[in-house]
Design a protein around this motif. Structure first.
Motif, PDB file in Angstrom:
ATOM      1  N   TYR A 112      21.670 -61.049  -8.917  1.00  0.00           N
ATOM      2  CA  TYR A 112      22.540 -60.773  -7.777  1.00  0.00           C
ATOM      3  C   TYR A 112      23.422 -59.563  -8.082  1.00  0.00           C
ATOM      4  CZ  TYR A 112      20.965 -65.509  -6.875  1.00  0.00           C
ATOM      5  OH  TYR A 112      20.182 -66.619  -6.703  1.00  0.00           O
ATOM      6  N   ASP A 113      23.685 -58.750  -7.065  1.00  0.00           N
ATOM      7  CA  ASP A 113      24.391 -57.495  -7.305  1.00  0.00           C
ATOM      8  C   ASP A 113      25.886 -57.561  -7.036  1.00  0.00           C
ATOM      9  OD1 ASP A 113      24.488 -57.537  -4.549  1.00  0.00           O
ATOM     10  OD2 ASP A 113      23.254 -55.743  -4.262  1.00  0.00           O
ATOM     11  N   SER A 114      26.404 -58.699  -6.585  1.00  0.00           N
ATOM     12  CA  SER A 114      27.828 -58.815  -6.290  1.00  0.00           C
ATOM     13  C   SER A 114      28.205 -60.281  -6.158  1.00  0.00           C
ATOM     14  CB  SER A 114      28.173 -58.090  -4.990  1.00  0.00           C
ATOM     15  OG  SER A 114      27.570 -58.741  -3.880  1.00  0.00           O
ATOM     16  N   ALA A 120      25.453 -70.070  -2.097  1.00  0.00           N
ATOM     17  CA  ALA A 120      26.328 -71.241  -2.218  1.00  0.00           C
ATOM     18  C   ALA A 120      25.834 -72.122  -3.360  1.00  0.00           C
ATOM     19  CB  ALA A 120      26.342 -72.014  -0.911  1.00  0.00           C
ATOM     20  N   GLY A 121      26.796 -72.597  -4.178  1.00  0.00           N
ATOM     21  CA  GLY A 121      26.449 -73.454  -5.306  1.00  0.00           C
ATOM     22  C   GLY A 121      26.043 -72.716  -6.557  1.00  0.00           C
ATOM     23  N   ALA A 122      26.013 -71.389  -6.526  1.00  0.00           N
ATOM     24  CA  ALA A 122      25.664 -70.611  -7.715  1.00  0.00           C
ATOM     25  C   ALA A 122      26.670 -70.881  -8.831  1.00  0.00           C
ATOM     26  CB  ALA A 122      25.627 -69.126  -7.388  1.00  0.00           C
ATOM     27  N   THR A 123      26.178 -70.852 -10.074  1.00  0.00           N
ATOM     28  CA  THR A 123      27.011 -71.157 -11.239  1.00  0.00           C
ATOM     29  C   THR A 123      27.524 -69.868 -11.866  1.00  0.00           C
ATOM     30  OG1 THR A 123      25.708 -73.145 -11.679  1.00  0.00           O
ATOM     31  CG2 THR A 123      27.058 -72.299 -13.473  1.00  0.00           C
ATOM     32  N   VAL A 124      28.841 -69.773 -11.984  1.00  0.00           N
ATOM     33  CA  VAL A 124      29.474 -68.588 -12.565  1.00  0.00           C
ATOM     34  C   VAL A 124      30.257 -69.022 -13.801  1.00  0.00           C
ATOM     35  CG1 VAL A 124      31.040 -66.646 -12.181  1.00  0.00           C
ATOM     36  CG2 VAL A 124      29.664 -67.537 -10.282  1.00  0.00           C
ATOM     37  N   GLY A 125      30.049 -68.339 -14.914  1.00  0.00           N
ATOM     38  CA  GLY A 125      30.725 -68.677 -16.157  1.00  0.00           C
ATOM     39  C   GLY A 125      31.912 -67.775 -16.436  1.00  0.00           C
ATOM     40  N   THR A 126      33.028 -68.379 -16.835  1.00  0.00           N
ATOM     41  CA  THR A 126      34.212 -67.623 -17.235  1.00  0.00           C
ATOM     42  C   THR A 126      35.093 -68.516 -18.095  1.00  0.00           C
ATOM     43  OG1 THR A 126      36.198 -66.445 -16.506  1.00  0.00           O
ATOM     44  CG2 THR A 126      35.441 -68.242 -15.116  1.00  0.00           C
ATOM     45  N   SER A 127      35.808 -67.912 -19.046  1.00  0.00           N
ATOM     46  CA  SER A 127      36.734 -68.677 -19.885  1.00  0.00           C
ATOM     47  C   SER A 127      38.165 -68.562 -19.375  1.00  0.00           C
ATOM     48  CB  SER A 127      36.675 -68.162 -21.326  1.00  0.00           C
ATOM     49  OG  SER A 127      37.098 -66.805 -21.374  1.00  0.00           O
ATOM     50  N   GLU A 160      19.285 -66.596 -20.192  1.00  0.00           N
ATOM     51  CA  GLU A 160      18.475 -67.816 -20.204  1.00  0.00           C
ATOM     52  C   GLU A 160      18.558 -68.596 -18.900  1.00  0.00           C
ATOM     53  OE1 GLU A 160      19.938 -69.894 -23.600  1.00  0.00           O
ATOM     54  OE2 GLU A 160      18.752 -68.720 -25.045  1.00  0.00           O
ATOM     55  N   GLY A 161      19.390 -68.132 -17.976  1.00  0.00           N
ATOM     56  CA  GLY A 161      19.495 -68.798 -16.682  1.00  0.00           C
ATOM     57  C   GLY A 161      20.472 -69.947 -16.636  1.00  0.00           C
ATOM     58  N   VAL A 162      21.277 -70.107 -17.707  1.00  0.00           N
ATOM     59  CA  VAL A 162      22.297 -71.164 -17.698  1.00  0.00           C
ATOM     60  C   VAL A 162      23.330 -70.870 -16.607  1.00  0.00           C
ATOM     61  CG1 VAL A 162      24.078 -72.326 -19.057  1.00  0.00           C
ATOM     62  CG2 VAL A 162      21.943 -71.589 -20.152  1.00  0.00           C
ATOM     63  N   PHE A 163      23.580 -69.579 -16.376  1.00  0.00           N
ATOM     64  CA  PHE A 163      24.521 -69.141 -15.345  1.00  0.00           C
ATOM     65  C   PHE A 163      23.829 -68.155 -14.413  1.00  0.00           C
ATOM     66  CE2 PHE A 163      27.056 -70.177 -19.090  1.00  0.00           C
ATOM     67  CZ  PHE A 163      28.001 -71.051 -18.565  1.00  0.00           C
ATOM     68  N   ASP A 164      24.219 -68.182 -13.158  1.00  0.00           N
ATOM     69  CA  ASP A 164      23.740 -67.168 -12.214  1.00  0.00           C
ATOM     70  C   ASP A 164      24.506 -65.863 -12.392  1.00  0.00           C
ATOM     71  OD1 ASP A 164      21.803 -68.748 -10.612  1.00  0.00           O
ATOM     72  OD2 ASP A 164      23.590 -69.943 -10.161  1.00  0.00           O
ATOM     73  N   ALA A 165      25.732 -65.968 -12.897  1.00  0.00           N
ATOM     74  CA  ALA A 165      26.559 -64.783 -13.148  1.00  0.00           C
ATOM     75  C   ALA A 165      27.643 -65.152 -14.139  1.00  0.00           C
ATOM     76  CB  ALA A 165      27.186 -64.270 -11.849  1.00  0.00           C
ATOM     77  N   LEU A 176      31.531 -52.029 -26.880  1.00  0.00           N
ATOM     78  CA  LEU A 176      30.376 -52.492 -27.643  1.00  0.00           C
ATOM     79  C   LEU A 176      29.086 -51.758 -27.259  1.00  0.00           C
ATOM     80  CD1 LEU A 176      31.051 -56.336 -27.675  1.00  0.00           C
ATOM     81  CD2 LEU A 176      31.164 -54.789 -29.631  1.00  0.00           C
ATOM     82  N   GLY A 177      29.201 -50.779 -26.373  1.00  0.00           N
ATOM     83  CA  GLY A 177      28.008 -50.056 -25.957  1.00  0.00           C
ATOM     84  C   GLY A 177      27.114 -50.858 -25.037  1.00  0.00           C
ATOM     85  N   LEU A 178      27.701 -51.819 -24.309  1.00  0.00           N
ATOM     86  CA  LEU A 178      26.933 -52.702 -23.438  1.00  0.00           C
ATOM     87  C   LEU A 178      27.230 -52.454 -21.963  1.00  0.00           C
ATOM     88  CD1 LEU A 178      27.337 -56.014 -25.484  1.00  0.00           C
ATOM     89  CD2 LEU A 178      25.260 -54.613 -25.280  1.00  0.00           C
ATOM     90  N   ALA A 179      27.705 -51.268 -21.639  1.00  0.00           N
ATOM     91  CA  ALA A 179      28.032 -50.964 -20.245  1.00  0.00           C
ATOM     92  C   ALA A 179      26.818 -51.112 -19.337  1.00  0.00           C
ATOM     93  CB  ALA A 179      28.613 -49.555 -20.138  1.00  0.00           C
ATOM     94  N   ASN A 180      25.625 -50.953 -19.902  1.00  0.00           N
ATOM     95  CA  ASN A 180      24.400 -51.080 -19.098  1.00  0.00           C
ATOM     96  C   ASN A 180      24.175 -52.507 -18.597  1.00  0.00           C
ATOM     97  OD1 ASN A 180      23.858 -51.723 -21.938  1.00  0.00           O
ATOM     98  ND2 ASN A 180      21.739 -51.993 -21.308  1.00  0.00           N
ATOM     99  N   ARG A 181      24.871 -53.482 -19.196  1.00  0.00           N
ATOM    100  CA  ARG A 181      24.736 -54.877 -18.748  1.00  0.00           C
ATOM    101  C   ARG A 181      25.630 -55.190 -17.542  1.00  0.00           C
ATOM    102  NH1 ARG A 181      22.102 -58.689 -21.746  1.00  0.00           N
ATOM    103  NH2 ARG A 181      22.215 -59.635 -19.677  1.00  0.00           N
ATOM    104  N   ILE A 182      26.542 -54.276 -17.220  1.00  0.00           N
ATOM    105  CA  ILE A 182      27.479 -54.517 -16.121  1.00  0.00           C
ATOM    106  C   ILE A 182      26.780 -54.296 -14.787  1.00  0.00           C
ATOM    107  CG2 ILE A 182      29.623 -53.768 -15.014  1.00  0.00           C
ATOM    108  CD1 ILE A 182      30.617 -52.908 -17.783  1.00  0.00           C
ATOM    109  N   THR A 183      26.775 -55.328 -13.955  1.00  0.00           N
ATOM    110  CA  THR A 183      26.218 -55.196 -12.608  1.00  0.00           C
ATOM    111  C   THR A 183      27.194 -54.458 -11.701  1.00  0.00           C
ATOM    112  OG1 THR A 183      25.037 -57.293 -12.909  1.00  0.00           O
ATOM    113  CG2 THR A 183      25.253 -56.478 -10.654  1.00  0.00           C
TER     114      THR A 183
END
Length: 314
Positions: A112-114, A120-127, A160-165, A176-183
């Motif tokens: 998903y791009d945003s 609805a019901g998508a799982t989002v991970g955050t601490s 692994e699909g544990v989270f949708d976002a 960390l040089g991981l800017a390419n992972r940012i949607t």
């Protein structure tokens, strides 16, 4: 400058990367100086199976490093400023604040791009309580799940699909040089950042004037002013309760503008406002905006949430 400097740092990949950046800059500026990293495990690093909000936020990622600094075991410490309590131990100070990375949160998803595109019901991970509350206000139909662990662990769970976002700090991914992972980077109007997010702080002993002078080349006055306003906002709100708090300051010329947020964890109550002042009044601006939000209903939110130590600004 002495010929050997020891930097106290957390042992996480991001913390070591940040401290290595400081190490390299010092060695470039002072060719006769050798810098060593001393990796220190903090309470926040040891407790990974409990949400941060239930552990208590004050000093969670810095206390053991500060103890080593006070004991003379290290000469300076490099922190993510969002982890640093507003009140420091006697004898220590944040003497240097380098140029800030992006303060924005980052939305990461494989499919998903945003946030708006999530079903609805998508799982989002955050601490983060702060992110959780703002997400719940934006999309009350999402399943928001606590996500701890280092960045590699969080990215693996996403892949692994544990989270949708997942939502992470953009600054850490950039460093960390991981800017390419940012949607997508989330604008503060949509997701107000944590206090001091994206900023580093170099903590020193107050009596070490020589080292302070030798590190001045790393200091960015504009970043220091915006961070001062945000931390003054947080200082006024610290009252012993876990509550989502966010703030973001910008500087244009001599005008400092601060946006602040107090929210309930479920996102049903979200109080936000903005104020401006001359750059020389950063602390006064932060305090005044906090007072405004408290008067507009923030105090009732603070009084209603459970108390467990100190505010989790995140």
């Amino acid at each position: 400058m002495r010929t050997l400097l020891r930097i106290g740092t957390r042992a996480s990949l991001l913390a070591v990367t940040q401290s290595t950046w400081v190490k390299n800059r010092i060695e470039q500026a002072h060719p006769g100086v050798r810098v060593e990293l001393v990796k220190i495990t903090t309470k926040g690093d040891r407790i990974l199976d409990v949400p941060l909000a239930k552990v208590g936020g004050k000093g969670l990622f810095v206390k053991e490093i500060e103890d080593a600094l006070l004991a003379g075991e290290v000469d300076l410490a490099v922190h993510s400023m969002k982890d640093v309590p507003t009140e420091l131990p006697a004898g220590l100070h944040i003497g240097i604040i380098p140029l800030r990375e992006t303060a924005k949160d980052a939305f990461l998803s494989v499919g998903y791009d945003s946030i708006a595109a999530l079903p609805a019901g998508a799982t989002v991970g955050t601490s983060s309580l702060r992110r959780r509350s703002q997400l719940a206000a934006l999309r009350p139909d999402l399943a928001i799940v606590d996500l701890r662990g280092n960045i590699d662990t969080r990215l693996r769970k996403l892949d692994e699909g544990v989270f949708d976002a997942v939502i992470l700090a953009g600054a850490g991914l950039h460093r960390l040089g991981l800017a390419n992972r940012i949607t997508a980077l989330l604008e503060p109007a949509q997701m107000l950042p944590a206090i001091s997010q994206g900023a580093l702080g170099i903590e020193l002993r107050r009596d070490d004037a020589e080292l302070l002078a030798g590190l001045q080349f790393l200091h960015d006055p504009a970043t220091a002013v915006t961070v001062a306003a945000e931390r003054a906002f947080l200082l006024r709100l610290e009252g012993g309760c876990q509550v989502p708090i966010g703030a973001h300051a910008t500087l244009a010329g001599d005008t400092l503008t601060l946006t602040g947020l107090i929210a309930s964890v479920d996102g049903r109550e979200l109080i936000r406002d903005q104020a401006s002042a001359p750059a020389g009044q950063a602390a006064e601006l932060g305090t005044a905006l906090a007072e405004t939000l408290l008067a507009r209903g923030g105090k009732a939110i603070l009084d209603a949430v459970y108390c467990a130590g100190s505010p989790a600004a995140e």
